[in-house]
Design an enzyme around this catalytic site. Structure first.
Site, PDB file in Angstrom:
ATOM      1  N   HIS A  58      -6.934 -12.316   1.760  1.00  0.00           N
ATOM      2  CA  HIS A  58      -6.457 -13.351   0.840  1.00  0.00           C
ATOM      3  C   HIS A  58      -7.413 -13.603  -0.318  1.00  0.00           C
ATOM      4  O   HIS A  58      -6.994 -13.711  -1.468  1.00  0.00           O
ATOM      5  CB  HIS A  58      -6.212 -14.676   1.589  1.00  0.00           C
ATOM      6  CG  HIS A  58      -4.978 -14.676   2.417  1.00  0.00           C
ATOM      7  ND1 HIS A  58      -4.619 -15.736   3.227  1.00  0.00           N
ATOM      8  CD2 HIS A  58      -4.004 -13.743   2.590  1.00  0.00           C
ATOM      9  CE1 HIS A  58      -3.488 -15.457   3.844  1.00  0.00           C
ATOM     10  NE2 HIS A  58      -3.100 -14.254   3.483  1.00  0.00           N
ATOM     11  N   ARG A 113       0.848  -1.208   0.000  1.00  0.00           N
ATOM     12  CA  ARG A 113       0.000   0.000   0.000  1.00  0.00           C
ATOM     13  C   ARG A 113       0.875   1.247   0.000  1.00  0.00           C
ATOM     14  O   ARG A 113       0.532   2.276  -0.567  1.00  0.00           O
ATOM     15  CB  ARG A 113      -0.904  -0.002   1.240  1.00  0.00           C
ATOM     16  CG  ARG A 113      -2.100  -0.939   1.117  1.00  0.00           C
ATOM     17  CD  ARG A 113      -2.860  -1.033   2.413  1.00  0.00           C
ATOM     18  NE  ARG A 113      -1.991  -1.460   3.503  1.00  0.00           N
ATOM     19  CZ  ARG A 113      -2.429  -1.934   4.662  1.00  0.00           C
ATOM     20  NH1 ARG A 113      -3.717  -2.038   4.895  1.00  0.00           N
ATOM     21  NH2 ARG A 113      -1.584  -2.303   5.600  1.00  0.00           N
ATOM     22  N   LYS A 127      -0.999 -19.236   4.228  1.00  0.00           N
ATOM     23  CA  LYS A 127      -2.109 -19.880   4.922  1.00  0.00           C
ATOM     24  C   LYS A 127      -2.657 -18.896   5.956  1.00  0.00           C
ATOM     25  O   LYS A 127      -1.935 -17.990   6.380  1.00  0.00           O
ATOM     26  CB  LYS A 127      -1.660 -21.207   5.548  1.00  0.00           C
ATOM     27  CG  LYS A 127      -0.385 -21.117   6.421  1.00  0.00           C
ATOM     28  CD  LYS A 127      -0.696 -20.649   7.811  1.00  0.00           C
ATOM     29  CE  LYS A 127       0.456 -20.035   8.511  1.00  0.00           C
ATOM     30  NZ  LYS A 127       0.025 -19.044   9.500  1.00  0.00           N
ATOM     31  N   ASP A 159      -4.436 -18.465  12.471  1.00  0.00           N
ATOM     32  CA  ASP A 159      -3.020 -18.126  12.367  1.00  0.00           C
ATOM     33  C   ASP A 159      -2.101 -19.276  12.780  1.00  0.00           C
ATOM     34  O   ASP A 159      -1.057 -19.475  12.181  1.00  0.00           O
ATOM     35  CB  ASP A 159      -2.696 -16.892  13.208  1.00  0.00           C
ATOM     36  CG  ASP A 159      -1.466 -16.178  12.658  1.00  0.00           C
ATOM     37  OD1 ASP A 159      -1.587 -15.548  11.600  1.00  0.00           O
ATOM     38  OD2 ASP A 159      -0.380 -16.298  13.263  1.00  0.00           O
TER      39      ASP A 159
END
Length: 369
Positions: free
Chosen positions: A118, A70, A136, A217
């Site tokens: 994601h 960003r 993941k 996580d």
């Protein structure tokens, strides 16, 4: 218990994760080329992106062409540090990753954004014709994951969830020992992963919009051991709690299998722990070193025979193995990895959906589908 019913792949036999060529014993190093050089892009410039970029540069057949963030200055600094040819930041008309996906020379992207992004980022990459290796958990829920898989399938593109642990020599050695019968039949497995994380609600780990919490996580790593050793479970129970923001700081997960076998998994953002996996068998047991997702050694304890320790030297930060698998699959025209196939990602997301239902864990993304 609500929410989870075993569906394909059931794979109740142990060690059903196939060994990738670059992790097999006596195999060539994962940095050696397996075909033509691929042009890579990295989306996001966080800690994991730094480690992946370092290991990507070790591959003989990879070029880091572009990076996006960003923040244009951060992207430029990351590019300079890792020798990327181009960097892209946000502009009023397009986010940085949009510019990267519009770059015709980028062939494959590594997505390192928070979980909550994601789906949209990977979807944009696939729609732009890019192969995708995505951190993941692949998405927030099974519905998002199924959409990405269908898009990749229809587009003829490679897509893989970046469960790097599955490609490590230590993991394949452990599954080989268990599969050989040296320690007898598997009875139960315990795996834990956790650390006390600073409870800053702005940090992605504690932010519901980012897909924060221990389950998405951390739990995927203990689960990798359960799936590798026992397959996907017949049933799954979760016990845990949610904080004031609706994020899960900790849970205990019990997976049940045929013939009374069980796996107990622990994931925590509040407690320090040994971070290892123990596999209990009828004629001995095996335990990983710390951490279980990148073990430097294995302890093998056969009943009535000598204990031993087997050690494993890392290649870079050990991300090279999943990068080699991604590269090899794309070079060979495969759309999915035989070691980390779409079925396994979808089964994992369904399992997590079921556990989240038990915990009452909801995310903003759940309303989009």
């Amino acid at each position: 218990m609500t929410g989870y019913t075993a569906r394909e792949p059931t794979a109740s036999a142990p060690h059903f994760i196939p060994v990738p060529p670059c992790a097999a014993e006596g195999a060539p190093s994962p940095v050696h080329a397996t075909g033509r050089t691929l042009n890579w892009g990295i989306v996001s410039t966080g800690t994991v992106a730094e480690l992946v970029a370092h290991d990507l540069l070790m591959l003989e057949d990879a070029q880091l062409l572009a990076v996006s963030s960003r923040d244009a200055a951060r992207a430029a600094a990351f590019a300079a540090k890792h020798g990327a040819v181009r960097s892209y930041g946000d502009t009023p008309e397009l986010p940085g990753h949009g510019h990267l996906f519009a770059d015709p020379e980028v062939e494959v992207v590594y997505i390192a954004t928070p979980h909550g992004q994601h789906y949209e980022v990977a979807r944009a990459a696939l729609e732009a014709g890019k192969h995708v290796l995505c951190e993941k958990s692949l998405t927030i829920n099974a519905a998002e994951a199924a959409e990405l898989v269908e898009l990749a399938r229809a587009s003829g593109l490679f897509l893989m969830e970046a469960v790097w642990t599955r490609f490590l020599p230590a993991i394949h050695r452990a599954l080989g020992i268990i599969g050989s019968g040296e320690l007898g039949e598997v009875a139960w497995l315990h795996a834990d992963l956790g650390f006390p994380a600073d409870q800053d609600p702005r940090w992605r780990l504690w932010d519901p919009a980012a897909g924060g919490g221990a389950l998405l996580d951390l739990a995927v790593y203990p689960l990798t051991w359960a799936v590798g050793v026992l397959g996907f479970p017949q049933s799954a129970q979760a016990a845990g709690w949610l904080n004031q923001d609706g994020v899960d700081p900790q849970e205990a997960i019990t997976l049940s299998y045929p013939r009374g076998r069980q796996a107990q998994l622990m994931a925590s953002l509040v407690g320090s722990c040994p971070r290892n996996a123990t596999v209990s068998c009828t004629a001995g047991w095996l335990r990983t070193g710390d951490p279980l997702h990148n073990p430097p050694f294995l302890e093998i304890h056969p009943v009535g025979a000598e204990d031993r320790i087997e050690r494993f030297d890392p290649v870079g930060h050990n991300y090279a193995y999943e990068l080699r698998e991604t590269t090899r699959c794309i070079q060979e025209g495969l759309q999915q990895s035989p070691t980390m196939p779409w079925d396994h990602t979808l089964a994992t997301m369904r399992l997590f959906d079921g556990l989240r239902a038990q915990l009452g864990l909801k995310y903003p993304n759940d309303h989009h589908h």
